[in-house]
Design a protein around this motif. Structure first.
Motif, PDB file in Angstrom:
ATOM      1  N   UNK A  10      37.732  23.956  69.144  1.00 50.35           N
ATOM      2  CA  UNK A  10      37.018  23.011  70.003  1.00 50.35           C
ATOM      3  C   UNK A  10      36.421  23.730  71.201  1.00 50.35           C
ATOM      4  N   UNK A  11      35.262  23.297  71.667  1.00 50.04           N
ATOM      5  CA  UNK A  11      34.673  23.877  72.884  1.00 50.04           C
ATOM      6  C   UNK A  11      35.523  23.535  74.109  1.00 50.04           C
ATOM      7  N   UNK A  12      35.434  24.370  75.137  1.00 49.01           N
ATOM      8  CA  UNK A  12      36.255  24.203  76.337  1.00 49.01           C
ATOM      9  C   UNK A  12      36.124  22.811  76.953  1.00 49.01           C
ATOM     10  N   UNK A  13      34.900  22.231  77.075  1.00 47.08           N
ATOM     11  CA  UNK A  13      34.808  20.891  77.668  1.00 47.08           C
ATOM     12  C   UNK A  13      35.627  19.840  76.917  1.00 47.08           C
ATOM     13  N   UNK A  14      35.613  19.920  75.587  1.00 51.86           N
ATOM     14  CA  UNK A  14      36.388  18.960  74.797  1.00 51.86           C
ATOM     15  C   UNK A  14      37.877  19.232  74.955  1.00 51.86           C
ATOM     16  N   UNK A  15      38.266  20.506  75.013  1.00 52.04           N
ATOM     17  CA  UNK A  15      39.671  20.846  75.234  1.00 52.04           C
ATOM     18  C   UNK A  15      40.183  20.218  76.529  1.00 52.04           C
ATOM     19  N   UNK A  16      39.382  20.332  77.576  1.00 53.39           N
ATOM     20  CA  UNK A  16      39.812  19.777  78.861  1.00 53.39           C
ATOM     21  C   UNK A  16      39.813  18.257  78.849  1.00 53.39           C
ATOM     22  N   UNK A  17      38.754  17.667  78.292  1.00 49.94           N
ATOM     23  CA  UNK A  17      38.628  16.206  78.298  1.00 49.94           C
ATOM     24  C   UNK A  17      39.706  15.527  77.471  1.00 49.94           C
ATOM     25  N   UNK A  18      39.968  16.088  76.291  1.00 54.36           N
ATOM     26  CA  UNK A  18      40.822  15.393  75.331  1.00 54.36           C
ATOM     27  C   UNK A  18      42.245  15.936  75.234  1.00 54.36           C
ATOM     28  N   UNK A  19      42.486  17.169  75.681  1.00 53.00           N
ATOM     29  CA  UNK A  19      43.771  17.790  75.358  1.00 53.00           C
ATOM     30  C   UNK A  19      44.547  18.351  76.543  1.00 53.00           C
ATOM     31  N   UNK A  20      43.891  19.031  77.466  1.00 52.85           N
ATOM     32  CA  UNK A  20      44.642  19.802  78.457  1.00 52.85           C
ATOM     33  C   UNK A  20      44.641  19.223  79.865  1.00 52.85           C
ATOM     34  N   UNK A  21      43.921  18.130  80.099  1.00 52.47           N
ATOM     35  CA  UNK A  21      43.891  17.552  81.433  1.00 52.47           C
ATOM     36  C   UNK A  21      44.127  16.052  81.365  1.00 52.47           C
ATOM     37  N   UNK A  22      44.759  15.522  82.417  1.00 55.59           N
ATOM     38  CA  UNK A  22      44.896  14.071  82.501  1.00 55.59           C
ATOM     39  C   UNK A  22      43.765  13.508  83.355  1.00 55.59           C
ATOM     40  N   UNK A  69      35.991  15.058  67.767  1.00 46.41           N
ATOM     41  CA  UNK A  69      35.210  14.324  68.756  1.00 46.41           C
ATOM     42  C   UNK A  69      35.909  14.155  70.090  1.00 46.41           C
ATOM     43  N   UNK A  70      35.183  13.536  71.010  1.00 45.48           N
ATOM     44  CA  UNK A  70      35.730  13.227  72.328  1.00 45.48           C
ATOM     45  C   UNK A  70      35.091  11.937  72.824  1.00 45.48           C
ATOM     46  N   UNK A  71      35.617  11.429  73.896  1.00 45.75           N
ATOM     47  CA  UNK A  71      35.073  10.186  74.452  1.00 45.75           C
ATOM     48  C   UNK A  71      33.631  10.362  74.919  1.00 45.75           C
ATOM     49  N   UNK A 120      51.032  24.062  67.883  1.00 47.54           N
ATOM     50  CA  UNK A 120      49.788  23.288  67.888  1.00 47.54           C
ATOM     51  C   UNK A 120      49.093  23.304  69.239  1.00 47.54           C
ATOM     52  N   UNK A 121      49.810  22.945  70.292  1.00 48.96           N
ATOM     53  CA  UNK A 121      49.162  22.797  71.592  1.00 48.96           C
ATOM     54  C   UNK A 121      48.640  24.121  72.147  1.00 48.96           C
ATOM     55  N   UNK A 122      49.140  25.238  71.630  1.00 48.68           N
ATOM     56  CA  UNK A 122      48.650  26.544  72.063  1.00 48.68           C
ATOM     57  C   UNK A 122      47.699  27.164  71.056  1.00 48.68           C
ATOM     58  N   UNK A 123      47.275  26.386  70.064  1.00 52.38           N
ATOM     59  CA  UNK A 123      46.425  26.939  69.002  1.00 52.38           C
ATOM     60  C   UNK A 123      45.204  26.090  68.726  1.00 52.38           C
ATOM     61  N   UNK A 124      44.788  25.292  69.699  1.00 54.82           N
ATOM     62  CA  UNK A 124      43.600  24.455  69.496  1.00 54.82           C
ATOM     63  C   UNK A 124      42.375  25.309  69.786  1.00 54.82           C
ATOM     64  N   UNK A 125      41.923  26.053  68.762  1.00 55.00           N
ATOM     65  CA  UNK A 125      40.857  27.010  68.982  1.00 55.00           C
ATOM     66  C   UNK A 125      39.512  26.646  68.393  1.00 55.00           C
TER      67      UNK A 125
END
Length: 480
Positions: free
Chosen positions: A337-349, A89-91, A330-335
């Motif tokens: 999840x859809x891109x929006x969730x990757x950005x929202x929850x993992x790869x962007x502040x 999930x994501x926020x 781990x951080x290079x293998x989060x595959x």
């Protein structure tokens, strides 16, 4: 035609139980139904910059808050388990703006806490990777403080009673870890050559082992109430359950069907051939560029009205019994999840800055995906040398767009032309043999085949193994 592969089945699976022979079906099992508890194990490690680590701990508080709210609503009336932890999930999934505002307040208080922020910063500065048990230790350190901060906000927002407030004493553990610069001390030991990474890993594994024993003793002695399983999950079990679920966002769920390149091992006949009462199906594969494939009919896509079915070529992957489990970043293998969730929850502040952990994916997505899928397959085709006698090959089924949890969706159909023959076990009942022969006769007549072969297994004393001999007198009346 390519190589032959052997699939051992019990008479019940082939005949009256699941009618696999009549329906020409191959069942793909989830890893938990396989006989090796290490199936799909991956040596996952965590190494990233401050953005990645902040997002990882933010994800922890996100999942913890969701289960905390579930406990507030349901109490012990509704069973809460690991599947309720929303690791995918994501926020954005939060149902209302007020809920999003509530979580934003909890997250800010969590990340702004001086001990928690200091711990995350220290972890992000580690030069060596952090593995499962060490990360579990840090989760244990922040778990009760995180719960306290969650319930503090709940009480402030009149969502919980004052009696649910958690004592400040639970900050003592993380405060000690931070004040003594525990993470920095480990870093110095490693960089100064006074301790190797493998020793550090073993220390944390020992700590995990001790924790498991203490929990078991507490439950046995009644220190932990049996009448509050949901509360126990939230207060005690959550860190380890979360860590186990977290790995699911790296690679998709998978299912497998097992074959073998040989059929002469008595132990294999005893186990997979149901004490030699079962049978062994012989499949012909199709060779494509030195690789072996089997054509199966199953779900190939998802349409507006539901799954789309069609033929797919599935590769026989050999099991590697020698090279051991591979490492997964781990951080290079989060595959999963859809891109929006990757950005929202993992790869962007929150300021829009991107973590360096996303560089490989952003710079060359094709290369990243190729490496990702190679790592995925490798993790599913490794077993210890204890299993080498099986000479196993497996077909692997997965999907990122279709839910395959239902058995029917992962029961695929093979062409009858792929089935070359059947070997009867030493103890196969005669009545089962007759049922099989009748089914095959009907199929041969339907498909105009005269090349199907039956074999009888027997023990060969000269070679001390199971051999088979063709039952050349078993012939069908020609209806062609």
């Amino acid at each position: 035609m390519g190589k032959s592969f052997y699939r051992f089945r019990s008479a019940n699976n082939l005949l009256d139980g699941y009618s696999e022979l009549e329906k020409q079906t191959i069942y793909f099992a989830p890893p938990e139904q396989l006989n090796d508890p290490m199936e799909g194990y991956r040596d996952i490690f965590w190494r990233g910059d401050l953005i990645a680590w902040k997002n990882l701990f933010s994800h922890y508080i996100f999942c913890l808050e969701r289960l905390s709210s579930l406990l507030l609503i349901s109490g012990e009336d509704y069973k809460i388990d690991a599947e309720n932890i929303p690791v995918f999930g994501s926020t954005d999934d939060l149902p209302t703006d007020s809920y999003k505002k509530l979580f934003k307040k909890i997250k800010a208080r969590f990340l702004e806490n001086k001990d928690i922020s200091a711990l995350i910063l220290a972890i992000s500065q580690r030069s060596t990777p952090i593995r499962r048990e060490e990360l579990g230790f840090y989760y244990d350190c922040i778990h009760m403080p995180a719960l306290k901060l969650i319930f503090d906000v709940y009480i402030e927002e009149n969502l919980s009673q004052e009696s649910n407030r958690i004592d400040d004493k639970f900050f003592a553990g993380i405060s000690s870890v931070v004040s003594n610069d525990f993470v920095g001390f480990l870093e110095k030991l490693i960089s100064d050559g006074k301790a190797e990474q493998i020793i550090i890993d073993k220390l944390f594994k020992a700590k995990t082992h001790i924790k498991q024993q203490c929990n078991l003793i507490d439950r046995y002695n009644g220190t932990i109430s049996k009448n509050e399983p949901n509360k126990n999950l939230l207060m005690i079990d959550f860190p380890s359950l979360y860590l186990s679920r977290l790995e699911e966002i790296t690679f998709p769920k998978w299912y497998t069907s097992c074959f073998m390149s040989e059929c002469e091992n008595s132990s294999v006949w005893g186990h997979y051939g149901n004490n030699h009462t079962g049978m062994c199906l012989i499949f012909d594969s199709e060779a494509i560029k030195d690789r072996s494939y089997l054509k199966l009919k199953g779900i190939t896509g998802q349409g507006r009205s539901g799954p789309i079915y069609g033929d797919k070529m599935m590769e026989f992957h050999p099991i590697d019994y020698k090279n051991g489990f591979g490492e997964i970043d781990f951080f290079n293998s989060i595959g999963s999840l859809p891109i929006p969730v990757l950005n929202t929850m993992w790869y962007m502040d929150e300021a829009g800055n991107t973590s360096a952990c996303a560089n490989k994916m952003n710079v060359d997505e094709n290369a990243w995906r190729s490496n990702y899928w190679s790592s995925f397959i490798r993790g599913l085709t490794v077993k210890s040398k204890d299993w080498e006698y099986e000479n196993e090959y497996r077909l692997i089924l997965h999907s990122s767009i279709t839910d395959l949890s239902e058995k029917d969706r992962r029961t695929l159909i093979y062409d009858f032309s792929s089935l070359k023959g059947i070997i009867f076990g030493i103890n196969t009942k005669e009545e089962d043999k007759l049922k099989v022969i009748k089914i095959i006769e009907d199929k041969c007549n339907k498909h105009s085949r005269s090349d199907f072969k039956f074999y009888q297994a027997y023990y060969c004393a000269d070679e001390n193994c199971i051999k088979s001999v063709e039952m050349s007198l078993v012939k069908f009346s020609s209806n062609m």
